[in-house]
Scaffold this motif. Structure first.
Motif, PDB file in Angstrom:
ATOM      1  N   GLY A   1       2.856 -52.497  -7.416  1.00 52.74           N
ATOM      2  CA  GLY A   1       4.278 -52.605  -7.733  1.00 52.74           C
ATOM      3  C   GLY A   1       5.030 -51.288  -7.664  1.00 52.74           C
ATOM      4  N   ALA A   2       4.425 -50.245  -7.090  1.00 51.29           N
ATOM      5  CA  ALA A   2       5.048 -48.914  -7.069  1.00 51.29           C
ATOM      6  C   ALA A   2       6.361 -48.884  -6.295  1.00 51.29           C
ATOM      7  CB  ALA A   2       4.079 -47.882  -6.502  1.00 51.29           C
TER       8      ALA A   2
ATOM      9  N   SER B   1      20.070 -33.540  -7.369  1.00 46.58           N
ATOM     10  CA  SER B   1      20.194 -34.776  -8.144  1.00 46.58           C
ATOM     11  C   SER B   1      18.868 -35.508  -8.034  1.00 46.58           C
ATOM     12  CB  SER B   1      21.311 -35.666  -7.599  1.00 46.58           C
ATOM     13  OG  SER B   1      22.559 -35.031  -7.724  1.00 46.58           O
ATOM     14  N   ILE B   2      18.305 -35.881  -9.192  1.00 48.71           N
ATOM     15  CA  ILE B   2      17.049 -36.623  -9.242  1.00 48.71           C
ATOM     16  C   ILE B   2      17.367 -38.030  -9.730  1.00 48.71           C
ATOM     17  CG2 ILE B   2      14.699 -36.720 -10.157  1.00 48.71           C
ATOM     18  CD1 ILE B   2      15.002 -33.735 -10.896  1.00 48.71           C
ATOM     19  N   PHE B   3      16.843 -39.034  -9.037  1.00 43.44           N
ATOM     20  CA  PHE B   3      17.112 -40.429  -9.374  1.00 43.44           C
ATOM     21  C   PHE B   3      15.815 -41.132  -9.763  1.00 43.44           C
ATOM     22  CE2 PHE B   3      20.201 -39.004  -6.254  1.00 43.44           C
ATOM     23  CZ  PHE B   3      21.393 -39.273  -6.913  1.00 43.44           C
ATOM     24  N   TYR B   4      15.807 -41.707 -10.947  1.00 44.56           N
ATOM     25  CA  TYR B   4      14.696 -42.526 -11.431  1.00 44.56           C
ATOM     26  C   TYR B   4      15.185 -43.969 -11.371  1.00 44.56           C
ATOM     27  CZ  TYR B   4      12.506 -38.303 -13.246  1.00 44.56           C
ATOM     28  OH  TYR B   4      11.912 -37.074 -13.359  1.00 44.56           O
ATOM     29  N   GLU B   5      14.536 -44.811 -10.556  1.00 37.78           N
ATOM     30  CA  GLU B   5      15.051 -46.151 -10.309  1.00 37.78           C
ATOM     31  C   GLU B   5      14.050 -47.248 -10.662  1.00 37.78           C
ATOM     32  OE1 GLU B   5      16.216 -46.000  -6.193  1.00 37.78           O
ATOM     33  OE2 GLU B   5      18.022 -44.850  -6.662  1.00 37.78           O
ATOM     34  N   ASN B   6      14.568 -48.256 -11.339  1.00 33.13           N
ATOM     35  CA  ASN B   6      13.846 -49.503 -11.563  1.00 33.13           C
ATOM     36  C   ASN B   6      14.458 -50.488 -10.576  1.00 33.13           C
ATOM     37  OD1 ASN B   6      12.909 -51.998 -12.318  1.00 33.13           O
ATOM     38  ND2 ASN B   6      13.392 -51.775 -14.491  1.00 33.13           N
ATOM     39  N   ASN B   7      13.851 -50.600  -9.415  1.00 30.98           N
ATOM     40  CA  ASN B   7      14.428 -51.398  -8.334  1.00 30.98           C
ATOM     41  C   ASN B   7      14.475 -52.889  -8.648  1.00 30.98           C
ATOM     42  OD1 ASN B   7      14.795 -49.026  -6.899  1.00 30.98           O
ATOM     43  ND2 ASN B   7      12.785 -49.164  -5.949  1.00 30.98           N
TER      44      ASN B   7
ATOM     45  N   LYS C   1      21.904 -54.274 -17.311  1.00 35.02           N
ATOM     46  CA  LYS C   1      20.499 -53.845 -17.335  1.00 35.02           C
ATOM     47  C   LYS C   1      20.407 -52.537 -16.552  1.00 35.02           C
ATOM     48  CE  LYS C   1      17.054 -56.286 -17.795  1.00 35.02           C
ATOM     49  NZ  LYS C   1      15.844 -57.058 -17.792  1.00 35.02           N
ATOM     50  N   VAL C   2      19.835 -51.521 -17.185  1.00 35.18           N
ATOM     51  CA  VAL C   2      19.717 -50.214 -16.553  1.00 35.18           C
ATOM     52  C   VAL C   2      18.804 -50.302 -15.335  1.00 35.18           C
ATOM     53  CG1 VAL C   2      18.955 -47.829 -16.875  1.00 35.18           C
ATOM     54  CG2 VAL C   2      20.116 -49.028 -18.737  1.00 35.18           C
ATOM     55  N   TRP C   3      19.269 -49.732 -14.216  1.00 37.80           N
ATOM     56  CA  TRP C   3      18.429 -49.698 -13.022  1.00 37.80           C
ATOM     57  C   TRP C   3      18.244 -48.278 -12.486  1.00 37.80           C
ATOM     58  CZ3 TRP C   3      19.528 -48.256  -7.950  1.00 37.80           C
ATOM     59  CH2 TRP C   3      20.872 -47.998  -7.653  1.00 37.80           C
ATOM     60  N   ARG C   4      19.122 -47.334 -12.892  1.00 33.37           N
ATOM     61  CA  ARG C   4      18.998 -45.963 -12.374  1.00 33.37           C
ATOM     62  C   ARG C   4      19.406 -44.952 -13.437  1.00 33.37           C
ATOM     63  NH1 ARG C   4      22.219 -44.056  -7.085  1.00 33.37           N
ATOM     64  NH2 ARG C   4      20.274 -44.528  -6.010  1.00 33.37           N
ATOM     65  N   ILE C   5      18.625 -43.868 -13.497  1.00 36.39           N
ATOM     66  CA  ILE C   5      18.971 -42.679 -14.261  1.00 36.39           C
ATOM     67  C   ILE C   5      19.158 -41.564 -13.231  1.00 36.39           C
ATOM     68  CG2 ILE C   5      18.206 -40.967 -15.959  1.00 36.39           C
ATOM     69  CD1 ILE C   5      18.552 -43.684 -17.253  1.00 36.39           C
TER      70      ILE C   5
ATOM     71  N   VAL D   1       7.497 -50.497 -15.421  1.00 38.41           N
ATOM     72  CA  VAL D   1       8.753 -50.057 -14.816  1.00 38.41           C
ATOM     73  C   VAL D   1       8.805 -48.537 -14.811  1.00 38.41           C
ATOM     74  CG1 VAL D   1      10.031 -52.146 -15.468  1.00 38.41           C
ATOM     75  CG2 VAL D   1      10.044 -50.170 -16.991  1.00 38.41           C
ATOM     76  N   THR D   2       9.695 -48.000 -14.018  1.00 36.75           N
ATOM     77  CA  THR D   2       9.884 -46.561 -13.938  1.00 36.75           C
ATOM     78  C   THR D   2      10.218 -46.012 -15.320  1.00 36.75           C
ATOM     79  OG1 THR D   2      10.879 -46.979 -11.780  1.00 36.75           O
ATOM     80  CG2 THR D   2      11.104 -44.756 -12.663  1.00 36.75           C
ATOM     81  N   LYS D   3       9.700 -44.839 -15.593  1.00 38.67           N
ATOM     82  CA  LYS D   3       9.980 -44.199 -16.878  1.00 38.67           C
ATOM     83  C   LYS D   3      10.681 -42.864 -16.638  1.00 38.67           C
ATOM     84  CE  LYS D   3       6.240 -46.245 -19.553  1.00 38.67           C
ATOM     85  NZ  LYS D   3       5.578 -47.098 -18.605  1.00 38.67           N
ATOM     86  N   PHE D   4      11.604 -42.548 -17.539  1.00 37.18           N
ATOM     87  CA  PHE D   4      12.280 -41.263 -17.569  1.00 37.18           C
ATOM     88  C   PHE D   4      12.069 -40.692 -18.965  1.00 37.18           C
ATOM     89  CE2 PHE D   4      16.205 -38.987 -18.821  1.00 37.18           C
ATOM     90  CZ  PHE D   4      16.065 -37.885 -17.996  1.00 37.18           C
ATOM     91  N   LEU D   5      11.466 -39.511 -19.057  1.00 36.34           N
ATOM     92  CA  LEU D   5      11.118 -38.905 -20.347  1.00 36.34           C
ATOM     93  C   LEU D   5      10.248 -39.841 -21.190  1.00 36.34           C
ATOM     94  CD1 LEU D   5      14.540 -37.295 -21.322  1.00 36.34           C
ATOM     95  CD2 LEU D   5      12.502 -36.109 -20.515  1.00 36.34           C
ATOM     96  N   GLY D   6       9.431 -40.662 -20.526  1.00 36.03           N
ATOM     97  CA  GLY D   6       8.574 -41.615 -21.222  1.00 36.03           C
ATOM     98  C   GLY D   6       9.281 -42.885 -21.645  1.00 36.03           C
TER      99      GLY D   6
END
Length: 181
Positions: free
Chosen positions: A146-147, A166-172, A75-79, A23-28
């Motif tokens: 799966g990207a 604004s930067i968005f990190y998403e787990n779609n 469930k977190v989907w976006r930072i 899944v997408t990572k933010f700050l690891g």
């Protein structure tokens, strides 16, 4: 020979299964789990929680930012990482292009399209207010498998004549897919 083929097949299957679970990572930190857990993990990276604004504050990529966490069914989907400091049009072009360069040079990301930089001829104010244009750059977090579920993108926003990134990190996988309609 059969053992070699079997070993190669198992290796390929394990790599494919790993990539699908990635899944997408933010700050690891994987963007998954509950909002409360994500807040604690980001706080552990040096950010402070602002209960009044329901966001975290800190330094990200050399900038003072707000970090907002969005969840779907807990469930977190976006930072969302939003600049604290507003800029004028010339400064925001420089910031936007610098981010494009950083993402382009980072082997963890793959751009949706090649050239995403802004030129001196781009009129941000006119484009946003008259043409309703969104200035954005979109990347996928690798591995390739799966990207599409691991999107990282950023855009320019405007508030009272100042521009912000604004930067968005998403787990779609965790976002809403219309299941509640």
């Amino acid at each position: 020979m059969k053992k070699i083929l079997l070993s190669l097949t198992l290796l390929m299957l394990s790599v494919a299964m790993y990539a699908q679970n990635e899944v997408t990572k933010f700050l690891g930190i994987p963007i998954d789990g509950t909002k409360a857990d994500m807040i604690q993990k980001i706080k552990a990276k040096g950010f402070n929680y602002n209960a009044q604004e329901d966001c975290l504050e800190g330094i990200f990529n050399g900038e003072k930012v707000f970090v907002s966490i969005k969840a779907n069914k807990n469930k977190v989907w976006r930072i969302a990482v939003i600049d604290k400091t507003g800029r004028d049009e010339g400064q925001i072009k420089i910031r936007f292009n610098k981010l494009c360069q950083q993402f382009d040079n980072n082997p963890k990301y793959y751009p949706l399209k090649e050239t995403q930089n802004l030129s001196d001829n781009d009129d941000i104010s006119y484009g946003m207010t008259v043409e309703h244009k969104q200035f954005e750059a979109v990347y996928y977090q690798l591995p390739y498998e799966g990207a599409l579920n691991r999107t990282v993108w950023f855009t320019i926003g405007e508030v009272y004549g100042k521009y912000y990134i604004s930067i968005f990190y998403e787990n779609n996988k965790n976002e809403s897919h219309g299941e509640d309609l």
